[in-house]
Design a protein around this motif. Structure first.
Motif, PDB file in Angstrom:
ATOM      1  N   UNK A  46       3.189   6.053  -3.029  1.00 41.03           N
ATOM      2  CA  UNK A  46       4.364   6.904  -2.811  1.00 41.03           C
ATOM      3  C   UNK A  46       4.237   8.157  -3.690  1.00 41.03           C
ATOM      4  N   UNK A  47       4.524   9.315  -3.120  1.00 48.61           N
ATOM      5  CA  UNK A  47       4.426  10.570  -3.864  1.00 48.61           C
ATOM      6  C   UNK A  47       5.653  10.809  -4.728  1.00 48.61           C
ATOM      7  N   UNK A  48       6.795  10.422  -4.249  1.00 44.93           N
ATOM      8  CA  UNK A  48       8.035  10.638  -4.989  1.00 44.93           C
ATOM      9  C   UNK A  48       8.516   9.314  -5.560  1.00 44.93           C
ATOM     10  N   UNK A  49       9.140   9.393  -6.733  1.00 47.30           N
ATOM     11  CA  UNK A  49       9.739   8.199  -7.322  1.00 47.30           C
ATOM     12  C   UNK A  49      11.245   8.386  -7.312  1.00 47.30           C
ATOM     13  N   UNK A  50      11.959   7.354  -7.625  1.00 44.70           N
ATOM     14  CA  UNK A  50      13.412   7.406  -7.626  1.00 44.70           C
ATOM     15  C   UNK A  50      13.923   7.923  -8.975  1.00 44.70           C
ATOM     16  N   UNK A  84       0.834  -1.198   0.000  1.00 42.64           N
ATOM     17  CA  UNK A  84       0.000   0.000   0.000  1.00 42.64           C
ATOM     18  C   UNK A  84       0.874   1.255   0.000  1.00 42.64           C
ATOM     19  N   UNK A  85       1.876   1.269   0.858  1.00 43.61           N
ATOM     20  CA  UNK A  85       2.754   2.437   0.939  1.00 43.61           C
ATOM     21  C   UNK A  85       3.557   2.619  -0.337  1.00 43.61           C
ATOM     22  N   UNK A  86       4.041   1.528  -0.926  1.00 47.19           N
ATOM     23  CA  UNK A  86       4.791   1.627  -2.180  1.00 47.19           C
ATOM     24  C   UNK A  86       3.899   2.112  -3.314  1.00 47.19           C
ATOM     25  N   UNK A  87       2.650   1.684  -3.342  1.00 43.99           N
ATOM     26  CA  UNK A  87       1.737   2.082  -4.395  1.00 43.99           C
ATOM     27  C   UNK A  87       1.277   3.526  -4.287  1.00 43.99           C
TER      28      UNK A  87
END
Length: 67
Positions: A55-59, A50-53
């Motif tokens: 996420x506001x920022x990406x790498x 859930x948290x990974x999906x």
């Protein structure tokens, strides 16, 4: 008059009582069923997904725009 005590039996009983005390402590600390452990793993996995999906920022490296 004092009771006659067999020291060999006394030592064995004392060791057995100490082992039982240790086992009781371990049952409290580690005594979870397989289902409880599996449930906790599933909750943890779902939370992580859930948290990974969400996420506001990406790498994305600095200076690079998003596609």
């Amino acid at each position: 008059m004092a009771d006659i005590v067999n020291l060999r039996q006394f030592k064995k009983r004392k060791a057995k009582d100490a082992k039982e005390q240790s086992a009781a402590e371990n049952r409290i600390v580690f005594g979870r069923t397989k289902t409880e452990k599996q449930f906790d793993r599933n909750v943890s996995r779902r939370t992580e997904l859930f948290l990974d999906g969400n996420r506001l920022e990406t790498d994305v490296p600095p200076g690079k725009d998003k596609p």
